[in-house]
Design a protein around this motif. Sequence first.
Motif, mmCIF file in Angstrom:
data_model
loop_
_atom_site.group_PDB
_atom_site.id
_atom_site.type_symbol
_atom_site.label_atom_id
_atom_site.label_comp_id
_atom_site.label_asym_id
_atom_site.label_seq_id
_atom_site.Cartn_x
_atom_site.Cartn_y
_atom_site.Cartn_z
ATOM 1 N N ASN A 269 -29.152 45.050 -31.131
ATOM 2 C CA ASN A 269 -28.131 45.339 -30.121
ATOM 3 C C ASN A 269 -28.710 45.628 -28.739
ATOM 4 O O ASN A 269 -28.147 46.396 -27.954
ATOM 5 C CB ASN A 269 -27.220 46.494 -30.558
ATOM 6 C CG ASN A 269 -25.822 46.361 -29.972
ATOM 7 O OD1 ASN A 269 -25.290 45.268 -29.901
ATOM 8 N ND2 ASN A 269 -25.239 47.475 -29.549
ATOM 9 N N SER B 44 -18.827 46.177 -33.965
ATOM 10 C CA SER B 44 -18.220 46.895 -32.831
ATOM 11 C C SER B 44 -19.250 47.297 -31.790
ATOM 12 O O SER B 44 -18.970 47.258 -30.586
ATOM 13 C CB SER B 44 -17.469 48.133 -33.330
ATOM 14 O OG SER B 44 -18.349 49.055 -33.951
ATOM 15 N N TYR B 45 -20.461 47.677 -32.222
ATOM 16 C CA TYR B 45 -21.460 48.123 -31.254
ATOM 17 C C TYR B 45 -21.892 46.989 -30.321
ATOM 18 O O TYR B 45 -22.340 47.237 -29.194
ATOM 19 C CB TYR B 45 -22.668 48.756 -31.940
ATOM 20 C CG TYR B 45 -23.239 48.000 -33.115
ATOM 21 C CD1 TYR B 45 -23.985 46.827 -32.945
ATOM 22 C CD2 TYR B 45 -23.055 48.469 -34.415
ATOM 23 C CE1 TYR B 45 -24.513 46.143 -34.024
ATOM 24 C CE2 TYR B 45 -23.592 47.790 -35.510
ATOM 25 C CZ TYR B 45 -24.321 46.634 -35.309
ATOM 26 O OH TYR B 45 -24.843 45.952 -36.389
ATOM 27 N N THR B 46 -21.751 45.740 -30.774
ATOM 28 C CA THR B 46 -22.055 44.598 -29.912
ATOM 29 C C THR B 46 -20.867 44.256 -29.023
ATOM 30 O O THR B 46 -21.022 44.032 -27.815
ATOM 31 C CB THR B 46 -22.451 43.374 -30.767
ATOM 32 O OG1 THR B 46 -23.612 43.688 -31.526
ATOM 33 C CG2 THR B 46 -22.732 42.161 -29.892
ATOM 34 N N GLU C 248 -18.531 46.184 -28.020
ATOM 35 C CA GLU C 248 -18.342 47.239 -27.017
ATOM 36 C C GLU C 248 -19.143 46.962 -25.748
ATOM 37 O O GLU C 248 -18.724 47.322 -24.651
ATOM 38 C CB GLU C 248 -18.752 48.600 -27.602
ATOM 39 C CG GLU C 248 -17.742 49.203 -28.559
ATOM 40 C CD GLU C 248 -16.528 49.792 -27.848
ATOM 41 O OE1 GLU C 248 -16.464 49.713 -26.605
ATOM 42 O OE2 GLU C 248 -15.640 50.301 -28.554
ATOM 43 N N LYS C 249 -20.275 46.315 -25.879
ATOM 44 C CA LYS C 249 -21.130 46.065 -24.711
ATOM 45 C C LYS C 249 -20.543 45.027 -23.755
ATOM 46 O O LYS C 249 -20.837 45.041 -22.557
ATOM 47 C CB LYS C 249 -22.527 45.628 -25.159
ATOM 48 C CG LYS C 249 -23.384 46.774 -25.660
ATOM 49 C CD LYS C 249 -24.849 46.378 -25.693
ATOM 50 C CE LYS C 249 -25.729 47.593 -25.837
ATOM 51 N NZ LYS C 249 -27.170 47.276 -25.730
#
Length: 260
Positions: free
Chosen positions: A70, A93-95, A97-98
Amino acid sequence: MIIKCNKSDEKRILEYIGKDYGKCAYLYIDLMKYGFDNENVRLWMDVEGEEIKLVVLNYYTGVHLFSRENEFDVDGIVEVLKEIKPSLICGMSYTIEKVREKMAGYEYEEGVVGQLRDITDIDTEGCYKASLEEIKELAAVLAEDDALGKPYGFDLLYKQLAERYTENFGRNYIYRDNGNIVATASTYAEEAGLSVISGVFTDPEYRGKGLSKKVLAAICKDLKADGFDVMSYYYIPSAHKVHNFVGFEDLGIWAKLIRE
């Protein structure tokens, strides 16, 4: 550096994904099924030296993102996304979100991605694999559901279900009562030892009787017997509960950006 991929990059991308295919199942399956031989499939990589930082796969109007660590060139990837103008962008989601704040005009939605571990011992009597002749009836049932079928319409839904069946790319399990289909579970895709569950549905009048668990367990038993790893995505608490009961383990939060 963002580069557009070609056939020579395929092995490298698959090695990068490795055992993490559960976190990018759609990307992995599309790459394995279509590769670079399909004009509707395009891929990009963010690379730093010899190291891949992120992979982008575009198939028709959908985009799938996968980054193991990520850490990637957000502005460069957003530039690619704006060039594609996809109707759907998905990934962990962590990707997502960016890139979310830089993609105006998209609605954000979260769910859970899970992988089947051990199947709970559930009575699956009455559940069976639908025949091709039953697909039309199944499509009519699903087309009445606001979440599963109405956005597609009967004709497209029937076409997709029939094509997946005839190409051995999907299967459908059903449960009947009084001759009517009242519960079903299907696979969105089956390729290279990986399958993705979709379309778990119970008629509103039959909910609360455990039929979703029953039909989901039935199709999962069949898939495991055929040697598939089984993934699924669930977006509402009741679906989350059903999947966990049957034997799915949460891998993380899955997210979608849907063009408004």
